[in-house]
Design a protein around this motif. Sequence first.
Motif, PDB file in Angstrom:
ATOM      1  N   GLU A 397     -16.839  -2.369  24.582  1.00  0.00           N
ATOM      2  CA  GLU A 397     -16.195  -2.940  23.400  1.00  0.00           C
ATOM      3  C   GLU A 397     -15.012  -2.088  22.971  1.00  0.00           C
ATOM      4  O   GLU A 397     -15.078  -0.854  22.976  1.00  0.00           O
ATOM      5  N   LEU A 398     -13.935  -2.770  22.588  1.00  0.00           N
ATOM      6  CA  LEU A 398     -12.735  -2.141  22.040  1.00  0.00           C
ATOM      7  C   LEU A 398     -12.493  -2.743  20.659  1.00  0.00           C
ATOM      8  O   LEU A 398     -12.433  -3.971  20.515  1.00  0.00           O
ATOM      9  N   ARG A 399     -12.363  -1.884  19.635  1.00  0.00           N
ATOM     10  CA  ARG A 399     -12.163  -2.359  18.267  1.00  0.00           C
ATOM     11  C   ARG A 399     -11.073  -1.522  17.611  1.00  0.00           C
ATOM     12  O   ARG A 399     -11.150  -0.289  17.603  1.00  0.00           O
ATOM     13  N   ASN A 400     -10.060  -2.216  17.086  1.00  0.00           N
ATOM     14  CA  ASN A 400      -8.967  -1.542  16.396  1.00  0.00           C
ATOM     15  C   ASN A 400      -8.978  -1.921  14.925  1.00  0.00           C
ATOM     16  O   ASN A 400      -9.055  -3.097  14.578  1.00  0.00           O
ATOM     17  N   GLU A 401      -8.908  -0.912  14.050  1.00  0.00           N
ATOM     18  CA  GLU A 401      -8.895  -1.111  12.604  1.00  0.00           C
ATOM     19  C   GLU A 401      -7.573  -0.581  12.049  1.00  0.00           C
ATOM     20  O   GLU A 401      -7.277   0.604  12.149  1.00  0.00           O
ATOM     21  N   ASP A 402      -6.781  -1.480  11.485  1.00  0.00           N
ATOM     22  CA  ASP A 402      -5.459  -1.127  10.952  1.00  0.00           C
ATOM     23  C   ASP A 402      -5.437  -1.470   9.469  1.00  0.00           C
ATOM     24  O   ASP A 402      -5.483  -2.648   9.092  1.00  0.00           O
ATOM     25  N   LEU A 403      -5.368  -0.454   8.606  1.00  0.00           N
ATOM     26  CA  LEU A 403      -5.402  -0.655   7.160  1.00  0.00           C
ATOM     27  C   LEU A 403      -4.158  -0.074   6.522  1.00  0.00           C
ATOM     28  O   LEU A 403      -3.723   1.034   6.869  1.00  0.00           O
ATOM     29  N   VAL A 404      -3.578  -0.840   5.578  1.00  0.00           N
ATOM     30  CA  VAL A 404      -2.489  -0.337   4.740  1.00  0.00           C
ATOM     31  C   VAL A 404      -2.925  -0.453   3.293  1.00  0.00           C
ATOM     32  O   VAL A 404      -3.708  -1.334   2.929  1.00  0.00           O
ATOM     33  N   SER A 405      -2.410   0.443   2.441  1.00  0.00           N
ATOM     34  CA  SER A 405      -2.935   0.539   1.082  1.00  0.00           C
ATOM     35  C   SER A 405      -1.898   1.172   0.165  1.00  0.00           C
ATOM     36  O   SER A 405      -0.938   1.815   0.619  1.00  0.00           O
ATOM     37  N   LEU A 412       2.768   6.308   5.265  1.00  0.00           N
ATOM     38  CA  LEU A 412       3.388   5.502   6.306  1.00  0.00           C
ATOM     39  C   LEU A 412       4.822   5.954   6.548  1.00  0.00           C
ATOM     40  O   LEU A 412       5.507   6.429   5.634  1.00  0.00           O
ATOM     41  N   HIS A 413       5.289   5.798   7.783  1.00  0.00           N
ATOM     42  CA  HIS A 413       6.685   6.112   8.082  1.00  0.00           C
ATOM     43  C   HIS A 413       7.620   5.142   7.379  1.00  0.00           C
ATOM     44  O   HIS A 413       8.727   5.515   6.976  1.00  0.00           O
ATOM     45  N   LYS A 414       7.158   3.893   7.212  1.00  0.00           N
ATOM     46  CA  LYS A 414       7.962   2.884   6.539  1.00  0.00           C
ATOM     47  C   LYS A 414       7.058   2.060   5.637  1.00  0.00           C
ATOM     48  O   LYS A 414       6.057   1.506   6.093  1.00  0.00           O
ATOM     49  N   ALA A 415       7.389   1.979   4.362  1.00  0.00           N
ATOM     50  CA  ALA A 415       6.581   1.209   3.416  1.00  0.00           C
ATOM     51  C   ALA A 415       6.630  -0.278   3.766  1.00  0.00           C
ATOM     52  O   ALA A 415       7.640  -0.779   4.268  1.00  0.00           O
ATOM     53  N   LYS A 416       5.513  -0.995   3.457  1.00  0.00           N
ATOM     54  CA  LYS A 416       5.408  -2.419   3.741  1.00  0.00           C
ATOM     55  C   LYS A 416       5.236  -3.180   2.432  1.00  0.00           C
ATOM     56  O   LYS A 416       4.435  -2.785   1.587  1.00  0.00           O
ATOM     57  N   PRO A 417       5.971  -4.272   2.249  1.00  0.00           N
ATOM     58  CA  PRO A 417       5.885  -5.015   0.979  1.00  0.00           C
ATOM     59  C   PRO A 417       4.527  -5.685   0.808  1.00  0.00           C
ATOM     60  O   PRO A 417       3.904  -6.129   1.778  1.00  0.00           O
ATOM     61  N   ILE A 418       4.074  -5.766  -0.441  1.00  0.00           N
ATOM     62  CA  ILE A 418       2.834  -6.457  -0.781  1.00  0.00           C
ATOM     63  C   ILE A 418       3.190  -7.871  -1.189  1.00  0.00           C
ATOM     64  O   ILE A 418       3.952  -8.085  -2.138  1.00  0.00           O
ATOM     65  N   HIS A 419       2.666  -8.842  -0.488  1.00  0.00           N
ATOM     66  CA  HIS A 419       3.018 -10.243  -0.718  1.00  0.00           C
ATOM     67  C   HIS A 419       2.737 -10.647  -2.159  1.00  0.00           C
ATOM     68  O   HIS A 419       1.678 -10.362  -2.719  1.00  0.00           O
ATOM     69  N   GLY A 420       3.718 -11.294  -2.773  1.00  0.00           N
ATOM     70  CA  GLY A 420       3.556 -11.809  -4.124  1.00  0.00           C
ATOM     71  C   GLY A 420       3.801 -10.797  -5.223  1.00  0.00           C
ATOM     72  O   GLY A 420       3.606 -11.111  -6.403  1.00  0.00           O
ATOM     73  N   THR A 421       4.210  -9.578  -4.878  1.00  0.00           N
ATOM     74  CA  THR A 421       4.477  -8.542  -5.885  1.00  0.00           C
ATOM     75  C   THR A 421       5.768  -7.825  -5.522  1.00  0.00           C
ATOM     76  O   THR A 421       6.362  -8.049  -4.460  1.00  0.00           O
ATOM     77  N   ASP A 422       6.178  -6.911  -6.391  1.00  0.00           N
ATOM     78  CA  ASP A 422       7.318  -6.050  -6.082  1.00  0.00           C
ATOM     79  C   ASP A 422       6.847  -4.660  -5.669  1.00  0.00           C
ATOM     80  O   ASP A 422       7.628  -3.714  -5.649  1.00  0.00           O
ATOM     81  N   ARG A 423       5.556  -4.556  -5.325  1.00  0.00           N
ATOM     82  CA  ARG A 423       4.969  -3.286  -4.912  1.00  0.00           C
ATOM     83  C   ARG A 423       5.024  -3.135  -3.389  1.00  0.00           C
ATOM     84  O   ARG A 423       5.293  -4.093  -2.646  1.00  0.00           O
ATOM     85  N   TYR A 424       4.675  -1.918  -2.906  1.00  0.00           N
ATOM     86  CA  TYR A 424       4.693  -1.624  -1.471  1.00  0.00           C
ATOM     87  C   TYR A 424       3.424  -0.880  -1.062  1.00  0.00           C
ATOM     88  O   TYR A 424       2.885  -0.083  -1.830  1.00  0.00           O
ATOM     89  N   TYR A 425       2.962  -1.188   0.149  1.00  0.00           N
ATOM     90  CA  TYR A 425       1.945  -0.354   0.781  1.00  0.00           C
ATOM     91  C   TYR A 425       2.643   0.897   1.317  1.00  0.00           C
ATOM     92  O   TYR A 425       3.548   0.808   2.139  1.00  0.00           O
TER      93      TYR A 425
END
Length: 715
Positions: A397-405, A412-425
């Motif tokens: 079994e191979l399982r990958n867990e990718d979480l942003v918060s 993170l090297h580059k922030a990611k936008p949070i859908h529906g807000t003006d905030r960033y992961y």
Amino acid sequence: MYNTVKTPEKLVFKHFSNKSYSLFAALGKEVLIGVLAIPMLSSAQAAEGKAMDNETMHADSLVHNGKDIGEVVVTASRAPLTLAQQARTVTVLTQRDIAALPAQSINDLLKYAAGVDVRQRGPIGAQTDVSVRGGNDEQVAILLNGISISDPQTGHNAFDIPVNPSDIERIEVLEGPAARVYGTSSLLGAINIVTKKNLSSDRISTSASPSATQWQGDGYLEGGSHGYLSAGARVAVANSQWQHSLSTGYSRSDGYTRSKGGHLSTDYSGLHSFYQGSYSDPNVIVSWHAGLSTRGWGSSTFYSKNFDNQYEHTFKSFTAIQAETRQGRIHLRPAIYWNHQYDRFELFRGDDAVTGMTLANGNTLKIPFNYHRADIFGANLNSWFDWALGRTAMGLELRNEDLVSTNLGEALHKAKPIHGTDRYYRYGLDRTNIQLALEHNIFLGPLTVSGGIIAVKNSWADMPMKVYPSADLSLQLSPVWKLYASYNSSLRMPSVTELYYSVGGFKADAHLQPEELNAFEAGMKMTANGISGNMSAFYNHYKNLIDWIVDGTKDENGNLVAKSVNFGKINAYGFEGTIAFDFLRLIPSQHVLRSFTTSYCYIQQSEEQNEGITSNYVLEYLKHKWVSQLGLNLCRKLSLDISYRLHHRMGAYRDTAGELQRYGTYGLLDAKLSWNERSWSAYVEGNNLFDKNYEEVGNVPQPGIWIIGGVKIKL
């Protein structure tokens, strides 16, 4: 899924239906359901039970000769074994049990299993921690139709599952660790929810041709105390090769408490939808599912005793496809899946302002909403085959867990936008787990010897490859009595919350070590005409257990801080027993007494008592749990089911005034009264009929008496 003879060497009982996606199949072994390993919570009709006994005895005599018998028993190994050969404790809640229990959620159903601890923080299972044999919610693998849906962020939301009790065919609970079977997330057990797929046999038209397409529909509507309302429907269509079903449901409640400001604080609303399908022919079985769930609930003082207006919202989706070969010496079962999870936590409900409140010392508390998003991709390939020296099974079994918060993980090297807000992961964690399992089974008449290993490599913290062995023994003394023993070792990776949550009075440690466990179990099972039972004793040795503790450490504002730590070594031992009576078989001349089951689980943990330390999880466990259930047929169509649960919990918590409070003993009486017609049923059910005041989690009072009425329709 199929009900015809597969080859001249293989025998199938037509009134059973094989499920390739069962917990014990999807991970590299055959799931054979028909006679339950543990009779707890289930009583069959007299005629069916007698047939089951005969089929089981026949099956046990065939399996070690390499013959595959469809749906005879529940197995708990990576390769298919019969009831007489398995050596684990498995509890199964069947459709009959689910229909009889006064439960509105999967969490509620699990309350009636003696070895399971359900710690609810809201109505209808809004937020619930579920554990097995004294562990915590992070130490149990959760599966949907055999696919892991365990939450890498936190076990608190692991039971956010897009199905209602009426959608479930059965729930399988494995008690005790078995990493070689279920993977490393099953430190103390596994819970698999298997949804209905086949059409109900009592509503299939016998006059239709085998290739004709048939359909069925179900619907329900119920309401009750505290503004509770729930409604749902399910439709299924099938022919000889294809099957499809779609269900949807909605639930809501005003909750049973109010905040100091007079607002709802334990309210709940949730919507879910679930689709599944399958295709089968003589060569292959393919099944798939896709489900989504969205819900929000008032969290009162769930996560912090200092604030009573907390709120949480989650959205989850699950997709998977599985296959199983039906020809050849080597049996293959590949599967792939993708789980998407979203969570928003509000310490101050509805207020995402940076400024939360002003503290007594004049400092400003700044806690905006916390956002988390996780994507889990997995693939596994499992196989088994017979040869001269026994039966061998392998799995990869191979399982990958990718979480942003917004607050968990590394920057993170580059922030990611949070859908529906003006905030960033701005934080996250990506880790991959690879595991290889090997198992071999030797059959020596009534004696079965099984052994295996699981090798695990996780990319988190450059963890080296680790190997964990296990072994099982089973001896069938007679058609009635069986002895069994097992040794299992396992590990569990820390959740992302345990590694990085350092907000609002919590301080996490990003360098936590994985938990490890060595466990021994021995027991005895008996099955006679109308009476069945099980008794087992177990011993668990934990190393590097993870816990949140309060040891007097304070933050810069003078408030106590809960820290995540590896809480040393702990030993636990206990025993569990169940006895079930099917009165329709024992006393066939009467029809009032239907069934009676009583179960008891005792656990004792041995750990060093550290003065001034309060444990949030490890030292809090159910030392005593007793569950009894009585089923009555008051008349031909009117049934009454009564359940009583007694709990005694160890551990303590600090109340809102900072005083140390210890958990007590409490008993709960539940009942369900049902009128059953062929095409519809009506019912009234009550929980906590003695109106007891109790707490399962510190500072979270549970509701008093709760009455619900409803109706179900079958089309």
